[in-house]
Write a protein that holds these residues in place. Structure first.
Motif, PDB file in Angstrom:
ATOM      1  N   VAL A 146       0.849  -1.194   0.000  1.00 36.08           N
ATOM      2  CA  VAL A 146       0.000   0.000   0.000  1.00 36.08           C
ATOM      3  C   VAL A 146       0.888   1.249   0.000  1.00 36.08           C
ATOM      4  CG1 VAL A 146      -1.736   1.314   1.281  1.00 36.08           C
ATOM      5  CG2 VAL A 146      -1.870  -1.191   1.199  1.00 36.08           C
ATOM      6  N   LEU A 147       1.948   1.187   0.772  1.00 37.99           N
ATOM      7  CA  LEU A 147       2.882   2.316   0.817  1.00 37.99           C
ATOM      8  C   LEU A 147       3.494   2.584  -0.561  1.00 37.99           C
ATOM      9  CD1 LEU A 147       2.444   2.759   3.708  1.00 37.99           C
ATOM     10  CD2 LEU A 147       4.727   1.933   4.239  1.00 37.99           C
ATOM     11  N   PHE A 148       3.812   1.519  -1.275  1.00 40.24           N
ATOM     12  CA  PHE A 148       4.403   1.713  -2.611  1.00 40.24           C
ATOM     13  C   PHE A 148       3.380   2.281  -3.594  1.00 40.24           C
ATOM     14  CE2 PHE A 148       7.676  -1.146  -0.916  1.00 40.24           C
ATOM     15  CZ  PHE A 148       8.811  -0.442  -1.301  1.00 40.24           C
ATOM     16  N   ASP A 149       2.134   1.879  -3.450  1.00 37.76           N
ATOM     17  CA  ASP A 149       1.086   2.486  -4.288  1.00 37.76           C
ATOM     18  C   ASP A 149       0.980   3.975  -3.984  1.00 37.76           C
ATOM     19  OD1 ASP A 149       0.544   0.080  -5.428  1.00 37.76           O
ATOM     20  OD2 ASP A 149      -1.271  -0.340  -4.268  1.00 37.76           O
ATOM     21  N   LEU A 150       1.061   4.278  -2.697  1.00 34.73           N
ATOM     22  CA  LEU A 150       0.986   5.675  -2.274  1.00 34.73           C
ATOM     23  C   LEU A 150       2.151   6.466  -2.868  1.00 34.73           C
ATOM     24  CD1 LEU A 150       0.349   6.683   1.457  1.00 34.73           C
ATOM     25  CD2 LEU A 150       1.548   8.121  -0.147  1.00 34.73           C
ATOM     26  N   VAL A 151       3.330   5.862  -2.837  1.00 38.52           N
ATOM     27  CA  VAL A 151       4.529   6.529  -3.357  1.00 38.52           C
ATOM     28  C   VAL A 151       4.366   6.864  -4.836  1.00 38.52           C
ATOM     29  CG1 VAL A 151       6.922   6.055  -4.047  1.00 38.52           C
ATOM     30  CG2 VAL A 151       6.215   5.749  -1.670  1.00 38.52           C
ATOM     31  N   ARG A 152       3.775   5.957  -5.589  1.00 42.39           N
ATOM     32  CA  ARG A 152       3.585   6.234  -7.013  1.00 42.39           C
ATOM     33  C   ARG A 152       2.709   7.475  -7.191  1.00 42.39           C
ATOM     34  NH1 ARG A 152       2.729   1.500  -8.692  1.00 42.39           N
ATOM     35  NH2 ARG A 152       4.881   1.309  -9.394  1.00 42.39           N
ATOM     36  N   ASP A 153       1.630   7.534  -6.452  1.00 43.50           N
ATOM     37  CA  ASP A 153       0.743   8.696  -6.549  1.00 43.50           C
ATOM     38  C   ASP A 153       1.429   9.965  -6.057  1.00 43.50           C
ATOM     39  OD1 ASP A 153      -1.269   7.403  -7.734  1.00 43.50           O
ATOM     40  OD2 ASP A 153      -2.559   7.225  -5.968  1.00 43.50           O
ATOM     41  N   LEU A 154       2.229   9.805  -5.025  1.00 45.15           N
ATOM     42  CA  LEU A 154       2.966  10.952  -4.494  1.00 45.15           C
ATOM     43  C   LEU A 154       3.926  11.494  -5.549  1.00 45.15           C
ATOM     44  CD1 LEU A 154       4.245  12.861  -2.428  1.00 45.15           C
ATOM     45  CD2 LEU A 154       5.388  10.900  -1.396  1.00 45.15           C
ATOM     46  N   ASN A 155       4.659  10.612  -6.184  1.00 42.11           N
ATOM     47  CA  ASN A 155       5.620  11.056  -7.202  1.00 42.11           C
ATOM     48  C   ASN A 155       4.928  11.750  -8.368  1.00 42.11           C
ATOM     49  OD1 ASN A 155       7.967  10.214  -5.898  1.00 42.11           O
ATOM     50  ND2 ASN A 155       7.792   8.127  -6.674  1.00 42.11           N
ATOM     51  N   LYS A 156       3.746  11.276  -8.697  1.00 44.83           N
ATOM     52  CA  LYS A 156       2.992  11.923  -9.785  1.00 44.83           C
ATOM     53  C   LYS A 156       2.501  13.300  -9.344  1.00 44.83           C
ATOM     54  CE  LYS A 156       0.479   8.155 -10.928  1.00 44.83           C
ATOM     55  NZ  LYS A 156      -0.557   7.335 -11.578  1.00 44.83           N
ATOM     56  N   ALA A 157       2.028  13.341  -8.095  1.00 47.37           N
ATOM     57  CA  ALA A 157       1.456  14.588  -7.588  1.00 47.37           C
ATOM     58  C   ALA A 157       2.504  15.698  -7.511  1.00 47.37           C
ATOM     59  CB  ALA A 157       0.850  14.359  -6.201  1.00 47.37           C
ATOM     60  N   LYS A 158       3.752  15.332  -7.397  1.00 43.99           N
ATOM     61  CA  LYS A 158       4.808  16.335  -7.266  1.00 43.99           C
ATOM     62  C   LYS A 158       4.789  17.333  -8.425  1.00 43.99           C
ATOM     63  CE  LYS A 158       8.092  13.756  -4.484  1.00 43.99           C
ATOM     64  NZ  LYS A 158       9.333  12.982  -4.463  1.00 43.99           N
ATOM     65  N   THR A 159       4.469  16.847  -9.623  1.00 41.71           N
ATOM     66  CA  THR A 159       4.445  17.764 -10.766  1.00 41.71           C
ATOM     67  C   THR A 159       3.051  18.313 -11.019  1.00 41.71           C
ATOM     68  OG1 THR A 159       4.188  15.840 -12.199  1.00 41.71           O
ATOM     69  CG2 THR A 159       6.405  16.752 -11.966  1.00 41.71           C
ATOM     70  N   GLU A 160       2.044  17.599 -10.528  1.00 38.63           N
ATOM     71  CA  GLU A 160       0.679  18.006 -10.871  1.00 38.63           C
ATOM     72  C   GLU A 160       0.012  18.854  -9.797  1.00 38.63           C
ATOM     73  OE1 GLU A 160      -1.015  14.196 -11.595  1.00 38.63           O
ATOM     74  OE2 GLU A 160       0.250  13.858 -13.361  1.00 38.63           O
ATOM     75  N   SER A 161       0.250  18.499  -8.544  1.00 38.18           N
ATOM     76  CA  SER A 161      -0.421  19.229  -7.466  1.00 38.18           C
ATOM     77  C   SER A 161       0.424  19.203  -6.198  1.00 38.18           C
ATOM     78  CB  SER A 161      -1.787  18.597  -7.186  1.00 38.18           C
ATOM     79  OG  SER A 161      -2.253  19.026  -5.937  1.00 38.18           O
ATOM     80  N   PRO A 162       1.224  20.239  -5.989  1.00 38.93           N
ATOM     81  CA  PRO A 162       2.095  20.297  -4.817  1.00 38.93           C
ATOM     82  C   PRO A 162       1.332  20.109  -3.513  1.00 38.93           C
ATOM     83  CG  PRO A 162       2.613  22.072  -6.337  1.00 38.93           C
ATOM     84  CD  PRO A 162       1.369  21.411  -6.854  1.00 38.93           C
ATOM     85  N   GLU A 163       0.116  20.626  -3.448  1.00 38.18           N
ATOM     86  CA  GLU A 163      -0.668  20.488  -2.222  1.00 38.18           C
ATOM     87  C   GLU A 163      -0.991  19.041  -1.921  1.00 38.18           C
ATOM     88  OE1 GLU A 163      -4.216  22.785  -1.774  1.00 38.18           O
ATOM     89  OE2 GLU A 163      -3.139  24.637  -2.305  1.00 38.18           O
ATOM     90  N   LEU A 164      -1.402  18.344  -2.992  1.00 38.74           N
ATOM     91  CA  LEU A 164      -1.707  16.928  -2.832  1.00 38.74           C
ATOM     92  C   LEU A 164      -0.442  16.169  -2.435  1.00 38.74           C
ATOM     93  CD1 LEU A 164      -3.658  14.554  -3.083  1.00 38.74           C
ATOM     94  CD2 LEU A 164      -3.108  14.438  -5.525  1.00 38.74           C
ATOM     95  N   ALA A 165       0.660  16.547  -3.052  1.00 42.73           N
ATOM     96  CA  ALA A 165       1.927  15.887  -2.746  1.00 42.73           C
ATOM     97  C   ALA A 165       2.271  16.037  -1.270  1.00 42.73           C
ATOM     98  CB  ALA A 165       3.045  16.451  -3.612  1.00 42.73           C
ATOM     99  N   GLU A 166       2.075  17.216  -0.735  1.00 40.79           N
ATOM    100  CA  GLU A 166       2.394  17.441   0.679  1.00 40.79           C
ATOM    101  C   GLU A 166       1.529  16.588   1.584  1.00 40.79           C
ATOM    102  OE1 GLU A 166       2.338  21.547   1.775  1.00 40.79           O
ATOM    103  OE2 GLU A 166       3.735  22.123   0.169  1.00 40.79           O
TER     104      GLU A 166
END
Length: 461
Positions: A357-377
């Motif tokens: 689950v953590l690795f799934d989260l990491v994938r979304d986190l890495n994507k969010a870094k370029t798309e939505s900084p707020e979501l990434a945080e």
RNA sequence: GGCCGGAUGGCAGAGUGGUCAUGCAGCGGACUGCAACUCCGUUUACGCCGGUUCGAUUCCGACUCCGGCCUCCA
């Protein structure tokens, strides 16, 4: 709903605490005559994770883990070292605490020592003698009368008669039955000893845990854990002693972690194929060892090798890469990730699934870094919060990535930073030949560079 | 001999009666001065033989192999 695999029944059971919302858990600790090895690490980390999960699920947990500080091996080793047993045990307890701190384990709520519970141990033996469950042999040993305890063997599915066929039980003239075991043994010249109704002496190995656990947690408590090699005879004997002495059921859920293997063989003191924790921590960041333990289910065997450690290191680097240079906001109260994560842990502490689950989260986190900084945080905060339930990702990401391998040799940080600065200049001047030369030089020293808009960071591989 | 537990893709490691585990590695692409990190796509699997079932890697039985315990060991 929490499910726990109970060694007693041989299956997963729905967990029900004796007192709603509360849990008493006793785990057998170490005999402190030597440094802890990787097998000890596995047991200590497994039950540390279990205790964290139980608290995370909202239980009011009392976690007790004993220290065996009186024993044949301690006396023998101390004599070899020409030191007092108490000096040896003090040193080893300090060493164990150091190891555990490095591995990120939280301290149990209580760590009772056998030598501090001598009166309780003697009281329990007396009670067994009074009830006819114990007798003193003509050699002075006080024995438990295994044949009188009808349920003897219930944890290991064994019957007394069948065990005789094994014939590897120590045969002693003074015992009524070969399966009887020592509760109290008379002192030998010069050894540490205590006064007792059966003369000066010291306790056998099994009785201390019965005495300490019931005194710390009550006659009947929820969970008792330990390493796989304690299932028999130690835990079997604990049940026999405790239930005979108190007349009550002893423990509801018995939990045992799996063995650590080396070359497909169990790592153990007697085989001599063990690595100490501190040996391994000279080469790897301690969290790598912790990750290795958490990456398989606590009951499965783990094969220990350079490759398994390396796999753990690489996987952990992926998690830390996601957090490097990433701001955290607040983790959401609940999320799909948290639901899946907790669901996995509620199913007999399934840490491999929780990690996935953590690795799934990491994938979304890495994507969010370029798309939505707020979501990434917010995702980064979620990652950090969930990982902490496993005792992971507690270090600064940048620090970890520079130190996932602990090497005393190699380049120091200042030299690395200087070369990176020179390379940055070269790149500005489009001198890519020099730039690549520097990168290759660093790569040869195990340093991997990572260019980004903010600058260049590095990781020790 | 008795009692437990295993056998999953190149490696590690979960899980499920019929749709994705996950990590690493591989392959193709994006990003990059080139890389790395990252992203997208993608290849490889459930020890063997029977049975139950519309359908089994998953349930049942036999077999083979492996590990643990039966002795101090987490």
């Amino acid at each position: 709903m929490l499910k726990i695999y109970n060694t007693l029944s041989g299956q997963k059971e729905v967990f029900k605490p004796i007192v709603e919302g509360k849990i008493g858990m006793y785990v057998c600790g170490n005999t402190v005559y030597d440094f802890c090895h990787i097998g000890h690490a596995r047991a200590m980390i497994s039950f540390d994770v279990i205790s964290r999960v139980l608290r995370n699920l909202g239980y009011d947990l009392t976690y007790v883990r004993n220290i065996t500080d009186v024993d044949d091996k301690i006396i023998k080793r101390a004599a070899e070292n020409n030191e007092l047993p108490s000096d040896l045990t003090e040193r080893m307890i300090a060493a164990q605490q150091e190891d555990e701190k490095a591995l990120g384990n939280l301290s149990p709520d209580r760590e009772p020592k056998a030598t501090e519970f001598m009166q309780e141990i003697i009281d329990m033996i007396q009670s067994l003698v009074d009830k006819g469950y114990a007798y003193q042999g003509d050699n002075g040993d006080v024995y438990y009368r295994a044949s009188k305890f009808a349920d003897y063997g219930k944890l290991n599915n064994r019957k007394l008669e069948e065990m005789l066929a094994g014939a590897r039980i120590e045969v002693t003239e003074s015992k009524e039955h070969p399966a009887d075991f020592v509760l109290w043994k008379p002192v030998k010249a010069g050894e540490v000893h205590w006064d007792s109704p059966w003369g000066k002496g010291r306790p056998g190995w099994h009785i201390e845990c019965s005495a300490m656990s019931t005194n710390c947690l009550g006659d009947h408590f929820d969970i008792h854990g330990g390493g796989p090699d304690l299932k028999f005879p130690h835990h079997e004997n604990e049940i026999a002693q405790s239930e005979a002495a108190t007349g009550k059921e002893y423990v509801n859920y018995w939990m045992h972690c799996g063995a650590v293997r080396v070359n497909n063989e169990k790592m153990s003191k007697s085989l001599g194929n063990f690595f100490t924790i501190r040996e391994v921590l000279k080469l790897y960041n301690p969290e790598v060892l912790r990750y290795l333990m958490v990456s398989s289910h606590y009951r499965s065997p783990i094969d220990y090798s350079d490759q398994s450690l390396n796999d753990a290191k690489v996987a952990l680097e992926r998690l830390y890469n996601a957090l490097r240079g990433q701001a955290l906001s607040t983790a959401p109260e609940s999320s799909d990730y948290r639901v899946r994560f907790e669901k996995a842990l509620r199913d007999d502490f399934n840490t491999p699934v929780a990690l996935s689950v953590l690795f799934d989260l990491v994938r979304d986190l890495n994507k969010a870094k370029t798309e939505s900084p707020e979501l990434a945080e917010s995702l980064a905060a979620e990652l950090s919060a969930l990982a902490s339930v496993l005792g992971l990702l507690y270090q600064d990401a940048d620090y970890f990535l520079k130190n996932s391998l602990v090497s005393s040799e190699g380049m120091n940080s200042d030299d690395i930073e200087a070369l990176i600065e020179e390379r940055t200049l070269a790149r500005k001047n489009k001198d890519f030949a020099r730039s690549d030369e520097i990168r290759d030089l660093l790569a040869d020293n195990g340093i991997e560079l990572l260019d980004s808009r903010e600058g260049t960071s590095w990781t020790r591989k």
